[in-house]
Design an enzyme around this catalytic site. Structure first.
Site, PDB file in Angstrom:
ATOM      1  N   ARG A   1       0.842  -1.201   0.000  1.00  9.77           N
ATOM      2  CA  ARG A   1       0.000   0.000   0.000  1.00  9.77           C
ATOM      3  C   ARG A   1       0.877   1.251   0.000  1.00  9.77           C
ATOM      4  O   ARG A   1       2.020   1.243   0.482  1.00  9.77           O
ATOM      5  CB  ARG A   1      -0.925  -0.016   1.208  1.00  9.77           C
ATOM      6  CG  ARG A   1      -0.196   0.298   2.509  1.00  9.77           C
ATOM      7  CD  ARG A   1      -1.115   0.237   3.701  1.00  9.77           C
ATOM      8  NE  ARG A   1      -0.479   0.761   4.891  1.00  9.77           N
ATOM      9  CZ  ARG A   1      -0.523   0.162   6.069  1.00  9.77           C
ATOM     10  NH1 ARG A   1      -1.146  -0.996   6.224  1.00  9.77           N
ATOM     11  NH2 ARG A   1       0.067   0.722   7.111  1.00  9.77           N
TER      12      ARG A   1
ATOM     13  N   ASP B   1      -6.956  -2.158   7.910  1.00  7.64           N
ATOM     14  CA  ASP B   1      -6.273  -3.252   7.216  1.00  7.64           C
ATOM     15  C   ASP B   1      -7.122  -4.513   7.108  1.00  7.64           C
ATOM     16  O   ASP B   1      -8.241  -4.579   7.619  1.00  7.64           O
ATOM     17  CB  ASP B   1      -4.955  -3.569   7.928  1.00  7.64           C
ATOM     18  CG  ASP B   1      -3.799  -3.685   6.950  1.00  7.64           C
ATOM     19  OD1 ASP B   1      -3.954  -4.380   5.928  1.00  7.64           O
ATOM     20  OD2 ASP B   1      -2.741  -3.079   7.202  1.00  7.64           O
TER      21      ASP B   1
ATOM     22  N   TRP C   1       6.872  -1.099   2.963  1.00  7.99           N
ATOM     23  CA  TRP C   1       7.644  -2.335   2.845  1.00  7.99           C
ATOM     24  C   TRP C   1       7.812  -2.957   4.227  1.00  7.99           C
ATOM     25  O   TRP C   1       8.529  -2.419   5.077  1.00  7.99           O
ATOM     26  CB  TRP C   1       9.031  -2.030   2.285  1.00  7.99           C
ATOM     27  CG  TRP C   1       9.083  -1.805   0.811  1.00  7.99           C
ATOM     28  CD1 TRP C   1       8.416  -2.487  -0.150  1.00  7.99           C
ATOM     29  CD2 TRP C   1       9.881  -0.823   0.122  1.00  7.99           C
ATOM     30  NE1 TRP C   1       8.730  -2.006  -1.399  1.00  7.99           N
ATOM     31  CE2 TRP C   1       9.631  -0.991  -1.265  1.00  7.99           C
ATOM     32  CE3 TRP C   1      10.776   0.171   0.533  1.00  7.99           C
ATOM     33  CZ2 TRP C   1      10.242  -0.200  -2.227  1.00  7.99           C
ATOM     34  CZ3 TRP C   1      11.385   0.949  -0.431  1.00  7.99           C
ATOM     35  CH2 TRP C   1      11.121   0.768  -1.793  1.00  7.99           C
TER      36      TRP C   1
END
Length: 480
Positions: free
Chosen positions: A172, A280, A185
């Site tokens: 994202r 999420d 990352w």
């Protein structure tokens, strides 16, 4: 047949009744998320929002959001057929004579088609923005407490500074302004490894982000491939045709030529910024943390591009079906490391790193415990927080049956194993970030050699002849 880019897939979905167009004006801030969340929970279709406020681009979402559409995305009737093909290839014995060698040629030729193919130009570069700005894209703010807008379906291309090998991952991207985003990352990702190489060398890292392509290419960006194995190779295998790649305009990076939109830029090795929070796929917000920053230098796109997006949240959501595809496609590869493994289910409610239900062909004492530890030693399976092992005759796709076995077959002191190790960064329950405890539950039938000296009772089943009798007479009972 492979798709000729994302719009070919859109047309196919529409012909199959799997896509609806939304022509009403909608906002990219929260409104689209609420619409799509309802559609996902109702097992509804893909949606093409044609009138997103403040953008001229239509937005495609939920394109992978069912078992049928996921299979359509990969050009098969059933995702399991891909796993069976991989298993057939893996189980092919080494040829011993000329006849066997000739029989191997078609399979070798199948692999020969996979490598990506360099091309000099592509539709993704039909338009080059004079002044690149992310504000032209209908980027979503998904949930109320999100830190901002997020690009949610990017294919992020990087290269190793040490080997030059390419990686494509899906991470994202928190949009800070018109030219910068976060780059989420996780420490275990190949993209993060490439970033560390550049950081250690003090060198700026070139990054390209492709949005929209043949759906097999997009899926491949999510696949848990081994380090230094090009995801475009997997995409070629899945679509039975090489992925055509074109070099970016401003950096030395290749991207799918059929992409809808391409962002070209760099990550400064010494720059980090707060990224998040973000609603999420766990159903909770992932907390804000520091991550590298991506600077956009150039944006190219097709004429009349389609912006692809997804939302994540409490399952089931679109990403669940991509995860189930990974489960079925990579199961044969897991069996090469754990040959006693019969089947595996990563249930949707487990968000793919909280639960794994595994059936095994048990042949020796404590084999279930061996399998638990083997799973924790396999790539991203190391994040699995709860593993339940059952016997080979148990249908692990039936959650009720698995839990029934746990309730009946488990002695907690003897059959539960707790270990410490790496956890997914999104796990908020662990006392430390990215590390904590995991549990393995042995719900197999116990043997005397495992300390169970009592008689183990038989399961209740009906005699076969009575089952046949009732089947034959069922209509006579007048119960239909």
């Amino acid at each position: 047949m492979p798709y000729d880019g994302l719009r070919d897939f859109v047309s196919t979905l529409e012909r199959a009744g799997e896509l609806k167009r939304v022509r009403a004006a909608v906002s990219a801030e929260l409104e689209i998320t609420q619409v799509v969340d309802r559609i996902c929970k109702a097992n509804g279709p893909a949606l093409l929002f044609e009138n997103v406020r403040d953008s001229s681009m239509p937005l495609l979402i939920n394109a992978f959001g069912s078992y049928r559409r996921m299979a359509m995305a990969l050009g098969v009737e059933s995702i399991d057929s891909i796993g069976r093909e991989i298993e057939e290839i893996l189980q092919t014995p080494m040829p011993t004579g000329i006849v066997d060698k000739l029989k191997m040629i078609p399979k070798i030729a199948r692999f020969a088609k996979f490598p990506p193919k360099a091309v000099s130009s592509g539709p993704c570069q039909e338009v080059v923005m004079e002044k690149p700005s992310l504000s032209a894209l209908p980027i979503l703010k998904c949930w109320p407490q999100d830190g901002g807008k997020f690009i949610t379906l990017p294919m992020v291309f990087t290269k190793s500074l040490e080997t030059g090998r390419r990686n494509c991952g899906m991470y994202r991207m928190h949009v800070y302004d018109d030219q910068t985003t976060g780059m989420h990352w996780h420490i275990h990702h190949d993209g993060a490894r490439h970033f560390r190489e550049h950081k250690n060398a003090g060198k700026r890292m070139e990054v390209a982000v492709a949005l929209g392509s043949d759906p097999a290419v997009t899926y491949s960006a999510t696949a848990p491939m081994p380090a230094d194995v090009d995801e475009m190779l997997l995409a070629g295998f899945l679509r039975n045709k090489p992925v055509e790649m074109v070099t970016c305009k401003t950096i030395n990076m290749e991207v799918p030529a059929d992409a809808e939109i391409v962002l070209e830029g760099y990550v400064d090795p010494h720059e980090e910024r707060i990224e998040g929070p973000f609603g999420d796929h766990t159903g909770y917000y992932s907390l804000a943390d520091t991550y590298p920053v991506f600077h956009v230098q150039c944006i190219t796109h097709r004429k009349d591009p389609i912006y692809p997006a997804t939302i994540v949240g409490k399952p089931p959501m679109e990403d669940c079906y991509m995860g189930k595809a990974t489960e079925r496609i990579f199961l044969p590869l897991i069996r090469t490391q754990i040959p006693e493994l019969v089947d595996m289910n990563l249930p949707l409610f487990g968000v793919f790193h909280n639960y794994a239900f595994v059936s095994i062909d048990k042949r020796y004492p404590y084999q279930a415990k061996k399998v638990m530890h083997a799973i924790w030693g396999l790539g991203q399976m190391m994040f699995t927080k709860i593993i339940i092992i059952v016997d080979k005759n148990v249908n692990v796709q039936d959650v009720d049956e698995v839990l029934w076995r746990v309730g009946n077959n488990v002695d907690p002191r003897r059959d539960i194993t707790i270990v410490d190790g790496p956890l997914d960064v999104l796990d908020h329950a662990s006392p430390l970030p990215r590390a904590g405890s995991k549990i393995g539950i042995d719900a197999t039938k116990k043997w005397p050699e495992e300390g169970h000296t009592r008689e183990w009772p038989d399961e209740i089943t009906m005699a076969d002849d009575i089952i046949e009798l009732v089947n034959r007479r069922w209509r006579e009972y007048g119960l239909e």
